[in-house]
Enzyme design. Structure first.
Site, PDB file in Angstrom:
ATOM      1  N   SER A 572       0.856  -1.191   0.000  1.00  0.00           N
ATOM      2  CA  SER A 572       0.000   0.000   0.000  1.00  0.00           C
ATOM      3  C   SER A 572       0.893   1.243   0.000  1.00  0.00           C
ATOM      4  O   SER A 572       1.654   1.444  -0.930  1.00  0.00           O
ATOM      5  CB  SER A 572      -0.953  -0.029   1.192  1.00  0.00           C
ATOM      6  N   ASP A 657      -9.956  -3.398  -5.502  1.00  0.00           N
ATOM      7  CA  ASP A 657      -9.312  -2.593  -4.463  1.00  0.00           C
ATOM      8  C   ASP A 657      -9.902  -1.190  -4.425  1.00  0.00           C
ATOM      9  O   ASP A 657      -9.902  -0.480  -5.430  1.00  0.00           O
ATOM     10  CB  ASP A 657      -7.801  -2.525  -4.722  1.00  0.00           C
ATOM     11  N   HIS A 692      -8.244  -4.631  -1.454  1.00  0.00           N
ATOM     12  CA  HIS A 692      -6.984  -4.216  -0.844  1.00  0.00           C
ATOM     13  C   HIS A 692      -6.415  -5.255   0.126  1.00  0.00           C
ATOM     14  O   HIS A 692      -5.212  -5.467   0.180  1.00  0.00           O
ATOM     15  CB  HIS A 692      -7.207  -2.893  -0.112  1.00  0.00           C
TER      16      HIS A 692
END
Length: 720
Positions: A572, A657, A692
């Protein structure tokens, strides 16, 4: 002469083997998908960027389309081609991946159960049955020989879904009803349901497009919940719902109109007050309402101000508030409920320049403080009458300890979790009066694990500007440390999120094969206090990247590894870190794993329709301002890809995501492949069914972990 001939033969064989391996890689690279280019000019501040792969971006509506047009089909074809290439390039490791996966899940107790949490006459816990990916959510009455009630049967509920996420659960004050939320897409858009725990039946009430949690008023019939903007997914509205009514009838009680803020609803530990919180990076604001009067008028504790952060809880006649008011590292204050503005705030725990106040917990007789000193978490226990004030002692050089599940006000027992790089997660019940403690549960690690077989260290590396960067590392006792030792370096370094030195059973698969695992506590986190965070964001963001590089260089200089055996991992915002370091210092790393990486930072932060953008301006900067635009562009991984050698790379993403849109890593790998001048491996895993956080199952998620490890170990020549 014989010795010389033999040496020459060895060199020739070695060179041929190396050449053969390079040719193998080159042949694999020849099969890599080449994305089409459709140059798009992006101009702002008299500066034009050319994005050849802008076409990869699809809207949510396009992604959900049952009749894909040419653009949608092109994107799907490209993502599927990347997945096919990954499978081809890593096909020789398939058996190894399976072995690693089975090894990792083999350490996990299959019929495990959480430590029960007591609340309002019941004991709540989750448990797994042998072979189940999902948990059973259970409770028992706090009485002898009480029968177990299965509230949710996770395995049964998840049948038929490729992704199944159970969100927040909240029991009504009378113990009869429970709200719970479900996400079956992996976009973090939850539908809330309400279950009658006495009849085991669902109510007809259904609340869609929510943030995933609901809070009960004390009347057992009114709930408050948050909904999301359908495009940006920002939590921006709080509604009041009365049981038995349709969602369309729900009353809007609060709307956060400032697009840089998001909002949520919660309840104080006392259960006396409901709270609506609005927050952004540098500012918060809270409203409160007596939980006995859900139709009453919400009142503001303290109006929002730029650079003023505060978080309240309730005890007796006061709100206790953690705040940064005149306190960089935060302090604790209290204020009367009837006079709650900052002019009435009185210090309870004053600000200290060398101690970060992270959190607090209120009890009838005790105040418990979660503090951070010298980069490590501490638990401080203080009696209200000031007769007692001490810290719980911990033994490891690097560890994490924090209070957890302390629901009851009227107790002298504190529950806390403890873990270190060599100690599995452990839950203790600690008597704050006698200092005696009981281990309630320690994570079971099957397969003969012993913490005595591993060594944990805490080091300091020196940053370019002279700052000392903490480093936590762990390795198996007895391994040889040197230039040939493989080392995996991890960091996150954003949002003030501290990367803690915690235990991981899957990490043993690396350590037992001779790897060192290290954590770089770089600026941008909050390990060393609030200034540590301030010095790693906005116009100081490059400190995060240079710190990580400096830690890697330090580990090489100290003889823990060498660039031929040094690997980096981040996800991330940590994936942005990975993108930056391969542009800045590609020769330092043999391999890099970038998970769901945030790499197209300029374009994303310029587009306020993308989830998370508007309320992250205070983290990264707003590129509509030329100063921030130029600075962000100078380190943006996607914008700084060049024609040069890059390390071996594995990139991961999820098609659904909502945090980092799939097209960022997809565009990035396309640009890297078009420009890089090496024959190193470059592959991407795009999970077409998740977002995610990856897979939702208990074990399924470790298939990607096995891929990470197989990728790195294959570069080390390890096959089992």
């Amino acid at each position: 002469m014989k010795n010389m001939y033999f040496l020459l033969l060895l060199i020739l064989v070695s060179a041929c083997g190396t050449k053969e391996k390079q040719n193998d890689v080159k042949n694999i690279n020849d099969d890599a998908p080449i994305a089409k280019k459709a140059p798009k000019e992006l101009t702002i501040h008299d500066d034009t960027r050319i994005d050849d792969y802008f076409w990869m971006r699809l809207s949510d509506d396009q992604k959900k389309s049952e009749n894909p047009d040419a653009q949608i089909q092109d994107v799907l074809d490209y993502l599927n081609a990347e997945n096919e290439y990954l499978n081809e390039a890593m096909s020789h490791t398939e058996t190894f991946q399976d072995e690693l996966y089975n090894e990792i899940i083999g350490r996990i107790k299959k019929d495990d159960q959480s430590v029960p949490v007591n609340d309002n006459g019941f004991s709540y816990y989750t448990r797994y049955e042998e072979g189940s990916e999902y948990a059973l959510y259970c409770r028992k009455k706090l009485e002898d020989n009480a029968e177990e009630q299965i509230i949710f049967n996770g395995p049964k509920m998840a049948e038929g879904f490729s992704y199944y996420g159970i969100g927040g659960q909240n029991v009504s004050p009378n113990n009869q009803l429970m709200t719970f939320s479900i996400d079956t897409v992996s976009r973090r858009q939850y539908t809330i349901y309400i279950k009658n725990l006495e009849t085991d039946k669902l109510l007809s009430d259904t609340l869609s497009n929510t943030g995933g949690s609901a809070v009960w008023a004390n009347d057992n019939k009114t709930v408050f919940y948050t909904t999301k903007d359908s495009e940006t997914l920002r939590q921006n509205k709080i509604f009041k719902h009365v049981l038995g009514t349709d969602q369309t009838q729900d009353e809007l009680v609060f709307e956060e109109i400032d697009e840089t803020f998001s909002c949520y609803v919660s309840k104080t530990k006392s259960n006396d007050y409901l709270l609506i919180g609005s927050n952004q990076t540098l500012s918060t604001e809270y409203r409160f309402l007596n939980a006995n009067t859900p139709n009453g008028t919400w009142q503001i504790i303290q109006p929002r101000e730029r650079d003023l952060i505060y978080h309240p809880d309730h005890y007796k006649d006061d709100f206790y508030i953690r705040t940064n008011l005149d306190a960089t590292n935060f302090k604790l204050v209290k204020t009367p409920i009837k006079a709650s503005s900052k002019d009435n705030w009185q210090d309870v725990i004053a600000h200290r320049s060398d101690v970060l106040l992270q959190d607090f917990d209120l009890f009838n007789n005790f105040l418990v403080l979660s503090e951070r000193l010298n980069g490590l978490a501490t638990i401080r226990i203080k009696k209200w009458d000031e007769s007692t004030d001490y810290y719980i002692a911990f033994k490891d050089p690097a560890y994490l300890a924090y209070p957890t599940s302390n629901i009851d006000f009227d107790t002298d027992k504190l529950r806390y979790n403890y873990t270190s790089l060599t100690t599995p997660n452990s839950t203790f019940e600690y008597n704050m009066d006698t200092k005696e403690q009981e281990l309630l549960k320690q994570q079971d690690v099957l397969g003969g694990f012993s913490p005595n077989d591993y060594v944990s260290e805490r080091l300091e590396a020196t940053a370019t500007d002279g700052t000392k960067i903490p480093v936590s590392l762990v390795y198996k006792k007895g391994i040889s440390l040197g230039a040939e030792t493989p080392l995996l370096l991890y960091a996150y370094g954003s949002y003030g999120s501290s990367t803690e030195p915690t235990f991981s059973s899957d990490r043993l698969s690396l350590l037992d094969r001779g790897f060192v695992y290290a954590i770089a506590h770089v600026r941008g986190g909050q390990e060393m206090g609030r200034e540590w965070y301030e010095n790693g964001k906005l116009l100081n963001k490059k400190n995060t990247f240079s710190d990580f590089i400096n830690v890697g260089e330090h580990l090489v200089a100290q003889g823990y590894t060498s660039p031929k055996h040094l690997y980096a991992l981040g996800g991330s915002a940590g994936g942005l870190l990975m993108g930056a370091i391969i542009n800045m210092k590609p020769e330092l790393w043999n391999g890099v794993v970038a998970a769901v990486p945030f790499v197209d930072i300029v374009s994303t932060m310029l587009d306020e329709t993308i989830p998370l953008t508007t309320f992250e301006f205070d983290e990264w900067g707003n590129p509509k301002d030329a100063t921030y635009y130029n600075y962000m562009k100078s380190y943006s991984p996607y914008d700084n890809v060049e024609a040069k050698n890059y390390p071996n790379m594995l990139i991961t993403t999820g098609y659904w995501d909502s945090q980092v849109q799939y097209w960022e890593p997809a565009k990035w790998i396309a640009k890297l492949r078009a420009l890089k001048t090496d024959n190193n491996l470059l592959v991407m895993d795009c999970n077409m069914e998740t977002g995610h956080g990856g897979a939702s199952g208990r074990f399924e998620r470790y298939k990607r972990t096995a891929l990470y490890y197989a990728f790195i170990m294959d570069l080390e020549g390890l096959e089992k």
